[in-house]
Design an enzyme around this catalytic site. Structure first.
Site, PDB file in Angstrom:
ATOM      1  CB  CYS A 267      -0.984  -0.054   1.172  1.00 23.84           C
ATOM      2  SG  CYS A 267      -2.408   1.044   0.987  1.00 23.84           S
ATOM      3  CG  HIS A 360      -4.286  -3.772   2.941  1.00 22.95           C
ATOM      4  ND1 HIS A 360      -3.895  -3.276   4.169  1.00 22.95           N
ATOM      5  CD2 HIS A 360      -4.531  -2.689   2.167  1.00 22.95           C
ATOM      6  CE1 HIS A 360      -3.908  -1.946   4.140  1.00 22.95           C
ATOM      7  NE2 HIS A 360      -4.306  -1.573   2.931  1.00 22.95           N
ATOM      8  CD  GLU A 362      -3.347  -6.559   5.836  1.00 19.39           C
ATOM      9  OE1 GLU A 362      -4.346  -5.820   5.768  1.00 19.39           O
ATOM     10  OE2 GLU A 362      -2.378  -6.446   5.050  1.00 19.39           O
TER      11      GLU A 362
END
Length: 386
Positions: A267, A360, A362
Site C-alpha cells: 500500500c 493488503h 494480510e
C-alpha cells in the site's frame, strides 16, 4: 462529550455543494475530511480501525452496517481512525456471539461523528463521477447552522493531496511480535523490521504465524535504528496521506535498498518504493477501497481478489522492464495490475531484493488470495541470509 444520536438531524455536505440529509449516528457534532467509499460487504470494524483511513469520511456501500456489533479482537489498531462515518441502514441491535457492544456505542465512545439513513448508493455514484472530495458531517446543533456557512467550512478544510499523515498514526515506541506456534526451543526463521506508517495489527501476525520475529518501529526510525536489530529484511506498511510528502521515509528506504537488505512494502509502502526508485505518484479520482478488488499477477497470469485502501498510485510503465529512474537500483517491472483501471498494483526489482504491492495481503477481513506474498518475502530473506 458524545451524546445519544438517535433521531437527531444530520447533514453530509460535499465541497461541490451537494447535500444529503439523514439522522445522526455515533457521536454528534461536526467533522471534516475527504469523502471516500468502501465496497466491502463485511469487515466494517477492520475498516474503521485501519489507520490508512485517517482524515477520511468513509461511506459504506453495503447497506446494513453494525449487525454484528464490535469486539476487542477484531480491531486492527489501537483506535478508530476515520474522520467520519456514513451508512444507509444502521443496525438497531447487534446480534453475534462475539459482540461485546454495539457499533453505535463504540462510535460514541470514541467521538466519531456519523450519519445514517441517506442514499449511499446515490452518494457513491456521485463520488465515482465527480471524484473523492472534501466533505463535512454536521449533526444536532451543528446541523442547525446555515448550509452556506457549513459549505464554506468544508471548502476551507485541508485537502488530502499534500497531507502528511503517516507520522501522526505511527507508534511512539517499538514493540516486538514473536513467532506463533513455533517451538519454544527453536530460533525464528528470520528477523524482520516493520516500519509502522499506519500498520494493521494483522500484518506482523501473518509474519509471526510463519516463524518470523517482527520488530515494529516508528515511522521516524533511522537506518541506524533499523540496523540495530540486525534484520534479515525490512517491511514498509500501509498508511494514510499523500506519498509525495514522505521524503524522510523515501530517503530511509533508499538507504535500505543501497545496503542490499531485502525489502517488502504494501500500500503506502508500495508508493514509497516507487518514489525511492525514482517514479512519481499521483492521486486517483476516487481510489480503491474494499475487499473485492481484482488484480492480475503478471508473473503467473492469475487473478487475485484483493483488499485495498488507497487514493494514490505509482506512475510507472505497466508493460515491459524498465530502468529505474534512480539508475543505481537497476531494472524494475510492474508485477501486478488492477483489472478495473490498469493502475499499478505491484513493483518488482530485478537487480536488488525488493518488491511491493498496492494492496493488503494480510486481508483482515478477507480475502486471502495474496497470502503467498508473505511466503515469497520470507524466501527472499532466507535466500539472502543463507
Amino acid at each position: 462529550m458524545a451524546t445519544n444520536s438517535a433521531q437527531k438531524l444530520a447533514l453530509l455536505i460535499l465541497e461541490d455543494g451537494t447535500v444529503f440529509r439523514g439522522a445522526a449516528y455515533g457521536a454528534t457534532g461536526s467533522t471534516l475530511g475527504e469523502a471516500v467509499f468502501s465496497t466491502g460487504m463485511t469487515g466494517y470494524q477492520e475498516t474503521l480501525t485501519d489507520p490508512s483511513y485517517a482524515g477520511q469520511i468513509v461511506v459504506q456501500t453495503a447497506p446494513h452496517i453494525g449487525n454484528t456489533g464490535v469486539n476487542e479482537e477484531d480491531a486492527e489498531s489501537r483506535k478508530i481512525w476515520v474522520a467520519g462515518y456514513v451508512v444507509r441502514d444502521a443496525a438497531r441491535r447487534a446480534s453475534n456471539w462475539r459482540s461485546e457492544r454495539t457499533l453505535d456505542e463504540e462510535l460514541i465512545e470514541q467521538g466519531i461523528v456519523g450519519i445514517q439513513g441517506i442514499d449511499t448508493r446515490a452518494l457513491t455514484r456521485h463520488l465515482r463521477s465527480a471524484g473523492s472530495m472534501r466533505a463535512g458531517i454536521f449533526s444536532a446543533d451543528a446541523a442547525q447552522r446555515p448550509e452556506a456557512e457549513l459549505l464554506d467550512e468544508v471548502k476551507n478544510s485541508v485537502p488530502m493531496a499534500g497531507r502528511a499523515l503517516a507520522d501522526s498514526v505511527s507508534i511512539d515506541e517499538a514493540y516486538t511480535v514473536e513467532p506463533k506456534n513455533f517451538g519454544w526451543d527453536s530460533e525464528p526463521k528470520a528477523t524482520l523490521v516493520a516500519v509502522d506508517l499506519g500498520i494493521k495489527s494483522m500484518t506482523p501476525e501473518r509474519f509471526a504465524e510463519r516463524g518470523v520475529r517482527v520488530h515494529v518501529v516508528p515511522a521516524s526510525s533511522t537506518l541506524e535504528d533499523i540496523n540495530g536489530y540486525n534484520p534479515d529484511g525490512v517491511f514498509f506498511s500501509n498508511g494514510p496521506g499523500d506519498p509525495a510528502t514522505a521524503d524522510t521515509q523515501v530517503q530511509l528506504l533508499q538507504s535500505v535498498l543501497k545496503q542490499g537488505t531485502p525489502f517488502f512494502g504494501i500500500c503506502f509502502g508500495n508508493q514509497l518504493l516507487g518514489r525511492a526508485l525514482g517514479f512519481g505518484t499521483y492521486k486517483l479520482p476516487f481510489g480503491h477501497r474494499g475487499i473485492n478488488q481484482p488484480v492480475l499477477d503478471k508473473l503467473t497470469g492469475k487473478v487475485e481478489i484483493t483488499a485495498q485502501n488507497h487514493g494514490f498510485a505509482v506512475d510507472a510503465p505497466v508493460e515491459g522492464t524498465v530502468q529505474a529512474p534512480e539508475a543505481e537500483f537497476g531494472t524494475v517491472e510492474v508485477s501486478h495490475v488492477g483489472l478495473n483501471d490498469q493502475v499499478v498494483e505491484g513493483l518488482r526489482c530485478l537487480d536488488i531484493p525488493a518488491f511491493s504491492v498496492q494492496y493488503h495481503p494480510e486481508a483482515a477481513a478477507g480475502p486471502h488470495d495474496s497470502a503467498y506474498l508473505f511466503d515469497r518475502f520470507i524466501d527472499l530473506m532466507l535466500e539472502k541470509k543463507n
